[in-house]
Write an enzyme that holds these catalytic residues in place. Structure first.
Site, PDB file in Angstrom:
ATOM      1  N   HIS A  67       0.997  -1.091  -0.014  1.00 33.78           N
ATOM      2  CA  HIS A  67      -0.011  -0.105  -0.015  1.00 33.78           C
ATOM      3  C   HIS A  67       1.016   1.221  -0.081  1.00 33.78           C
ATOM      4  O   HIS A  67       2.076   1.331   0.452  1.00 33.78           O
ATOM      5  CB  HIS A  67      -0.778  -0.029   1.194  1.00 33.78           C
ATOM      6  CG  HIS A  67      -2.209  -0.995   1.112  1.00 33.78           C
ATOM      7  ND1 HIS A  67      -3.157  -1.139   2.073  1.00 33.78           N
ATOM      8  CD2 HIS A  67      -2.291  -2.077   0.203  1.00 33.78           C
ATOM      9  CE1 HIS A  67      -3.827  -2.170   1.682  1.00 33.78           C
ATOM     10  NE2 HIS A  67      -3.435  -2.612   0.415  1.00 33.78           N
ATOM     11  N   GLU A 101       1.179   3.775   1.959  1.00 34.33           N
ATOM     12  CA  GLU A 101       2.024   4.206   3.321  1.00 34.33           C
ATOM     13  C   GLU A 101       3.003   3.049   3.327  1.00 34.33           C
ATOM     14  O   GLU A 101       4.097   3.664   3.891  1.00 34.33           O
ATOM     15  CB  GLU A 101       0.926   3.883   4.461  1.00 34.33           C
ATOM     16  CG  GLU A 101      -0.487   4.723   4.203  1.00 34.33           C
ATOM     17  CD  GLU A 101      -1.449   4.288   3.502  1.00 34.33           C
ATOM     18  OE1 GLU A 101      -2.736   4.468   3.942  1.00 34.33           O
ATOM     19  OE2 GLU A 101      -1.203   3.216   2.636  1.00 34.33           O
ATOM     20  N   THR A 138     -24.076  -2.417 -31.845  1.00 32.92           N
ATOM     21  CA  THR A 138     -22.639  -1.938 -32.147  1.00 32.92           C
ATOM     22  C   THR A 138     -21.750  -3.293 -32.357  1.00 32.92           C
ATOM     23  O   THR A 138     -21.021  -3.012 -33.188  1.00 32.92           O
ATOM     24  CB  THR A 138     -22.314  -1.167 -30.764  1.00 32.92           C
ATOM     25  OG1 THR A 138     -23.010  -0.273 -30.713  1.00 32.92           O
ATOM     26  CG2 THR A 138     -20.766  -0.779 -31.089  1.00 32.92           C
TER      27      THR A 138
END
Length: 378
Positions: free
Chosen positions: A56, A58, A205
């Site tokens: 992470h 930190e 599409t």
């Protein structure tokens, strides 16, 4: 007038936000988080969360301090999101913060994840760490709006993308749409895919354009883009470019209850995932878009880009399921009552009920414009 301390907090928090943004396209489904360790104005370490399973932000910042032989004792940690207090793929950041001797934590916002949700702040305060929350909260929340929405609702954040002429058309009366926007605008639109985990189109599409819907170029360390087709009758061809490019990423097709079981078996034998979902309406049956989004949310997908035609885009707006609009506007007029409009669906009954665009941003892009904003249904 802001105090010198407040001014410094904002400056270093903005640095943390800029670092967090570097995780765009790779951190999901985790939040984008940046962190800075500082002693006064002197930055000791900094970092951001790169990808699921990686340290992470930190931990990266504190590791940078310790790796250089320094100490974070008595320093302040600036982070864009509440430090975690539970063990997931990585150890709790709170433990490392306390162990490193951080004196104060300045965080932009609380983590809405129920596993954290204030628990990180409580653990820090119990350990004698001062905690200030709320610096640049709105900027941090916007940076992680997909993560926040997915945590709070179980539904991915939805971006609607369109490319239109000045008179709001996506194709001429003959159906020709190549190309309304400039090559630069189209390259920008392809880069937009790197911000999302899934891309959604309708069967119209998929049949008309035979797109591959992949990322070009693919962001380093990013997960493959999940390519989703809403195809009630299961008309997508086993020979389509989507199916023939499964090595570039998974393909998921949502179909209705009356779809051909033979076609389903054929697609599944080629590696396509097919899921039957509810349909809405009696006269004009359509797949339930909210159920499709909830299914994507259960797969851990936090953000989707809708590149469908007028009816699909209109349906998302009619059901108030779109969150953000990205519109490429070309300096061209197609004209004609039979030219295809960008938005179909039912629309609103009165001008007072019009859907509004909030937090708008307009950017000149080659000879056209890029218009962005949050969809406001109030």
């Amino acid at each position: 007038m802001p105090s010198p301390g407040r001014d410094l907090d904002e400056r270093l928090t903005r640095r943390a936000l800029a670092l967090a943004a570097l995780g765009t396209g790779t951190a999901a489904p985790n939040p984008r988080v940046g962190a800075v360790v500082a002693s006064g104005r002197r930055i000791l370490g900094q970092g951001f969360h790169r990808r699921p399973g990686a340290p992470h932000a930190e931990a990266v910042a504190l590791g940078q301090v310790e790796g250089s032989g320094g100490s974070a004792r008595g320093a302040t940690l600036y982070t864009t999101l509440e430090p975690c207090c539970h063990t997931g793929r990585t150890p709790p950041c709170v433990d490392w913060i306390v162990r490193a001797g951080i004196r104060r934590v300045v965080a932009s916002m609380k983590d809405p994840n129920p596993k954290v949700n204030g628990g990180g702040f409580r653990a820090l305060r119990r350990s004698g760490v001062a905690v200030d929350v709320g610096i640049l909260r709105e900027e941090a929340r916007r940076l992680n709006e997909a993560f926040v929405k997915h945590i709070e609702t179980g539904i991915p954040f939805v971006t609607l993308k369109g490319a239109v002429s000045l008179d709001g058309r996506i194709a001429t009366r003959s159906g020709d749409s190549k190309w309304i926007t400039s090559p630069i605008a189209r390259r920008h639109a392809r880069l937009l895919r790197a911000e999302h985990e899934a891309i959604v189109v309708g069967s119209g599409t998929a049949l008309a354009d035979d797109p591959r819907l992949d990322r070009r170029p693919r962001a380093p360390l990013s997960s493959p883009l999940v390519r989703v087709v809403l195809d009630r009758a299961l008309r997508v061809s086993p020979r389509s470019r989507l199916v023939r490019s499964l090595d570039r990423g998974p393909v998921l097709v949502f179909c209705g209850r009356d779809a051909s079981s033979r076609r389903r078996r054929t697609l599944e034998s080629l590696g396509v995932e097919v899921e039957e979902i509810r349909e809405r309406g009696r006269k004009c049956r359509r797949l339930d878009l909210e159920e499709a989004l909830r299914s994507l949310g259960r797969r851990g997908i936090t953000s989707v880009l809708v590149e469908g035609g007028s009816e699909l885009s209109g349906s998302f707006l009619d059901l108030k399921l779109g969150d953000r609009l990205v519109l490429y506007v070309a300096p061209k007029i197609l004209g004609g009552r039979d030219a295809r409009p960008w938005i179909g669906g039912d629309g609103v009954a009165t001008a007072a009920g019009a859907i509004r665009l909030a937090r708008t941003r307009s950017t000149r892009l080659d000879d056209g414009w890029l218009l962005e904003g949050s969809l406001d249904y109030r």
